[in-house]
Design an enzyme around this catalytic site. Sequence first.
Site, PDB file in Angstrom:
ATOM      1  CG  ASP A   8      -0.407  -0.093   2.514  1.00  0.00           C
ATOM      2  OD1 ASP A   8       0.833  -0.113   2.625  1.00  0.00           O
ATOM      3  OD2 ASP A   8      -1.181  -0.131   3.500  1.00  0.00           O
ATOM      4  CB  SER A   9       4.579   1.716  -0.233  1.00  0.00           C
ATOM      5  OG  SER A   9       4.761   0.602  -1.083  1.00  0.00           O
TER       6      SER A   9
ATOM      7  CE  LYS B  59       3.401  -5.842   3.864  1.00  0.00           C
ATOM      8  NZ  LYS B  59       2.936  -4.602   4.542  1.00  0.00           N
TER       9      LYS B  59
ATOM     10  CD  GLU C  85       7.634   0.089   7.616  1.00  0.00           C
ATOM     11  OE1 GLU C  85       6.671  -0.625   7.268  1.00  0.00           O
ATOM     12  OE2 GLU C  85       7.837   1.233   7.160  1.00  0.00           O
TER      13      GLU C  85
ATOM     14  CG  ASP D 172       0.504  -4.003   2.160  1.00  0.00           C
ATOM     15  OD1 ASP D 172       0.606  -4.784   3.134  1.00  0.00           O
ATOM     16  OD2 ASP D 172       1.307  -3.084   1.928  1.00  0.00           O
TER      17      ASP D 172
HETATM   18  O1  KIV Z   1       3.501  -1.030   1.604  1.00  0.00           O
HETATM   19  C1  KIV Z   1       4.689  -1.388   1.556  1.00  0.00           C
HETATM   20  O2  KIV Z   1       5.399  -1.171   0.590  1.00  0.00           O
HETATM   21  C2  KIV Z   1       5.226  -2.081   2.710  1.00  0.00           C
HETATM   22  C3  KIV Z   1       6.719  -2.130   2.802  1.00  0.00           C
HETATM   23  C4  KIV Z   1       7.187  -0.878   3.420  1.00  0.00           C
HETATM   24  C5  KIV Z   1       7.178  -3.335   3.500  1.00  0.00           C
HETATM   25  O3  KIV Z   1       4.499  -2.519   3.556  1.00  0.00           O
END
Ligand code: KIV
Length: 275
Positions: free
Chosen positions: A56-57, A124, A193, A95
Amino acid sequence: MYKHLQERYAPRPPVNVATLERMKADGEKIAAITAYDASFATLVDDAGVDLVLVGDSLGMVIQGHDTTVPVTLNDVIYHCKAVVKGLYRPFLMADMPFMTYASKEQALDNAVRLMQEGGAKMVKLEGGAGQIEIVEFLANHDIAVCAHLGLKPQSVHKVGGFRVQGREDAAAEQMLRDAQALEGVGADLVLLECIPAKLGALIAKELHVPVIGIGAGPDTDGQILVLYDVLDITAGRKPKFSKNFMEGQPTPLEAVKAFAQAVKSREYPAPEHCF
Ligand code: KIV
């Protein structure tokens, strides 16, 4: 998947949960990275990464938000659909965005969508003790789950910023207990993290499932970074744990290869990337 990829990679079997477990057992570091489209998915596969996250980044690096909170399930599904077309060997994790797993039933419905519509093989979610029932429910429905502990970006407004977590003894002990409890109810992977390196090492040592770190020190079973940080195209301030792998490399492909190799050879993360 593009047909030509299948032919090209035939001798390299796709990574699955058992592969990741074996890598932990053998002490082979897992190289993981985010991707959001088919072209970069093909590139990171070519570069030799083992696991790809549609994170979700994407809310920050693709959509330009300040946080990951505005990202929706449909956003992640859209990017997953693109990524899965470019991947052959790496394991694909997606995510679960903010508030898409507030109840067991909602989590199950949404995890199913990420897998059936998006093509994800693992979901995740961010959480500690509060998410144990949800992780257990998903695991009992044979869904592969990664539990994200430490800095949880979806909680940014509750916590008051992006800060290193688990610095105090009580918080560190709680994080270890949470990780063990999540493993106990069926989490297949734990992602840590932004925590002290010592705590990352302890949790990786105590858990049987692989532990992937981002800003969690060199002793987790693998490392993950945001692709755009690796390529130094993320706008604004970079986190201390990230590294510009474009430095000295002629192409993005060579930069991602350098990242994967640095993880495998334990050159990354170096002390300056750790807390
Ligand atoms: O959303 C994402 O890219 C993440 C990474 C920072 C592990 O959760």
